[in-house]
Design a protein around this motif. Structure first.
Motif, short mmCIF file in Angstrom:
data_model
loop_
_atom_site.label_atom_id
_atom_site.label_comp_id
_atom_site.label_asym_id
_atom_site.label_seq_id
_atom_site.Cartn_x
_atom_site.Cartn_y
_atom_site.Cartn_z
N SER A 61 0.84 -1.18 0.00
CA SER A 61 0.00 0.00 0.00
C SER A 61 0.89 1.24 0.00
CB SER A 61 -0.90 0.01 1.24
OG SER A 61 -1.61 1.22 1.31
N ASP A 62 0.55 2.21 -0.86
CA ASP A 62 1.31 3.46 -0.90
C ASP A 62 0.53 4.60 -0.25
OD1 ASP A 62 -0.63 4.11 -2.74
OD2 ASP A 62 0.74 4.34 -4.43
N GLY A 63 -0.49 4.26 0.50
CA GLY A 63 -1.32 5.27 1.16
C GLY A 63 -2.55 5.62 0.35
N GLU A 64 -2.51 5.37 -0.96
CA GLU A 64 -3.65 5.66 -1.82
C GLU A 64 -4.19 4.40 -2.48
OE1 GLU A 64 -2.85 8.78 -4.60
OE2 GLU A 64 -1.89 10.04 -3.08
N GLU A 65 -3.30 3.57 -2.97
CA GLU A 65 -3.69 2.35 -3.65
C GLU A 65 -3.10 1.14 -2.95
OE1 GLU A 65 -3.25 2.18 -7.88
OE2 GLU A 65 -3.43 4.35 -8.07
N MET A 66 -3.78 0.02 -3.12
CA MET A 66 -3.33 -1.23 -2.51
C MET A 66 -3.21 -2.29 -3.61
SD MET A 66 -5.05 -3.23 0.70
CE MET A 66 -5.18 -1.73 1.61
N THR A 67 -2.08 -3.03 -3.59
CA THR A 67 -1.85 -4.10 -4.54
C THR A 67 -1.63 -5.40 -3.79
OG1 THR A 67 -0.76 -2.53 -6.02
CG2 THR A 67 -0.39 -4.86 -6.45
N SER A 68 -2.30 -6.45 -4.20
CA SER A 68 -2.14 -7.76 -3.55
C SER A 68 -1.51 -8.75 -4.52
CB SER A 68 -3.49 -8.31 -3.10
OG SER A 68 -4.06 -7.48 -2.13
N LYS A 69 -0.66 -9.60 -3.98
CA LYS A 69 -0.08 -10.71 -4.74
C LYS A 69 -0.18 -11.96 -3.87
CE LYS A 69 3.46 -8.02 -7.20
NZ LYS A 69 4.91 -7.94 -7.49
N PHE A 70 -0.15 -13.09 -4.52
CA PHE A 70 -0.23 -14.36 -3.82
C PHE A 70 0.92 -15.25 -4.26
CE2 PHE A 70 -4.39 -12.55 -4.45
CZ PHE A 70 -4.91 -12.54 -3.16
N GLY A 71 1.22 -16.24 -3.44
CA GLY A 71 2.29 -17.14 -3.83
C GLY A 71 2.46 -18.28 -2.85
N THR A 72 3.54 -19.02 -3.06
CA THR A 72 3.86 -20.16 -2.19
C THR A 72 5.24 -19.93 -1.57
OG1 THR A 72 4.79 -21.38 -4.04
CG2 THR A 72 2.47 -21.80 -3.51
N TYR A 73 5.52 -20.66 -0.51
CA TYR A 73 6.81 -20.52 0.15
C TYR A 73 7.27 -21.85 0.72
CZ TYR A 73 4.64 -20.77 4.79
OH TYR A 73 3.97 -21.19 5.91
N GLU A 74 8.58 -21.91 0.96
CA GLU A 74 9.18 -23.03 1.67
C GLU A 74 10.02 -22.44 2.79
OE1 GLU A 74 11.42 -25.76 -0.70
OE2 GLU A 74 9.84 -25.93 -2.21
N TYR A 75 9.87 -22.98 3.98
CA TYR A 75 10.62 -22.47 5.13
C TYR A 75 11.37 -23.60 5.79
CZ TYR A 75 11.58 -20.20 9.61
OH TYR A 75 12.19 -19.68 10.73
N THR A 76 12.70 -23.51 5.72
CA THR A 76 13.59 -24.42 6.40
C THR A 76 14.51 -23.53 7.24
OG1 THR A 76 13.54 -25.92 4.51
CG2 THR A 76 15.27 -26.28 6.14
N PRO A 77 14.17 -23.36 8.52
CA PRO A 77 14.88 -22.38 9.35
C PRO A 77 16.39 -22.44 9.19
CG PRO A 77 13.15 -23.46 10.60
CD PRO A 77 13.24 -24.17 9.29
N PRO A 78 16.98 -21.27 9.02
CA PRO A 78 16.41 -19.92 9.01
C PRO A 78 16.06 -19.42 7.61
CG PRO A 78 18.78 -19.72 9.04
CD PRO A 78 18.46 -21.21 9.03
N THR A 79 16.14 -20.26 6.59
CA THR A 79 15.96 -19.82 5.20
C THR A 79 14.51 -19.89 4.75
OG1 THR A 79 18.18 -20.64 4.70
CG2 THR A 79 16.73 -20.22 2.83
N ILE A 80 14.08 -18.84 4.06
CA ILE A 80 12.74 -18.82 3.47
C ILE A 80 12.87 -18.53 1.98
CG2 ILE A 80 12.39 -16.39 4.12
CD1 ILE A 80 9.35 -17.09 4.27
N SER A 81 12.13 -19.26 1.18
CA SER A 81 12.07 -19.06 -0.26
C SER A 81 10.62 -18.80 -0.63
CB SER A 81 12.56 -20.31 -1.01
OG SER A 81 13.86 -20.64 -0.62
N VAL A 82 10.37 -17.64 -1.26
CA VAL A 82 9.00 -17.33 -1.69
C VAL A 82 8.95 -17.26 -3.20
CG1 VAL A 82 8.45 -16.09 0.43
CG2 VAL A 82 9.30 -14.82 -1.51
N LYS A 83 7.81 -17.68 -3.74
CA LYS A 83 7.60 -17.62 -5.18
C LYS A 83 6.21 -17.06 -5.42
CE LYS A 83 7.75 -20.24 -9.43
NZ LYS A 83 7.91 -21.54 -10.06
N PHE A 84 6.18 -15.90 -6.09
CA PHE A 84 4.91 -15.27 -6.41
C PHE A 84 4.24 -16.01 -7.55
CE2 PHE A 84 7.35 -11.95 -4.32
CZ PHE A 84 6.41 -11.42 -3.45
N ASP A 85 2.91 -15.92 -7.61
CA ASP A 85 2.16 -16.61 -8.66
C ASP A 85 2.63 -16.22 -10.06
OD1 ASP A 85 0.74 -18.07 -6.84
OD2 ASP A 85 -1.06 -16.84 -6.94
#
Length: 109
Positions: A61-85
């Protein structure tokens, strides 16, 4: 004979205790499911909400508009990998209540 009987009972007891005291590593799994992480600078904000053991929602959000994205992730502490749709992938790490992902530093809410 008495010694042999005592030995067998001791052996069975030891095996029983040894087998029942072990737990699976899965029981101690760390998950991000149900957590929310956020960064706010001036009027801009980014929120990442982990909605399950594999998916997340990203809201900018930039205070005026809001943008949403979705995705999946893998978490193997302490590393996180995210992949957007859309295919973009980003690596990061989590230290305590701080997530370092790409150029962002988010705080657990």
């Amino acid at each position: 004979m008495k010694f042999q009987k005592l030995f067998i009972i001791s052996l069975i007891a030891t095996l029983f205790i040894g087998l029942t005291s072990c737990s699976k590593d899965e029981d101690d799994a760390i998950t991000l499911s149900g957590t929310t992480w956020k960064i706010t600078e001036d009027t801009d904000s980014i929120t990442m909400s982990f909605t399950s053991d594999v998916s997340f929602t990203y809201v900018y959000s930039d205070g005026e508009e809001m943008t949403s994205k979705f995705g999946t992730y893998e978490y193997t502490p302490p590393t996180i990998s995210v992949k957007f749709d859309g295919g973009e992938a980003v690596e990061g790490r989590i230290s305590g209540k701080t997530m370092y992902i790409g150029d962002l530093v988010l705080t657990k809410q």
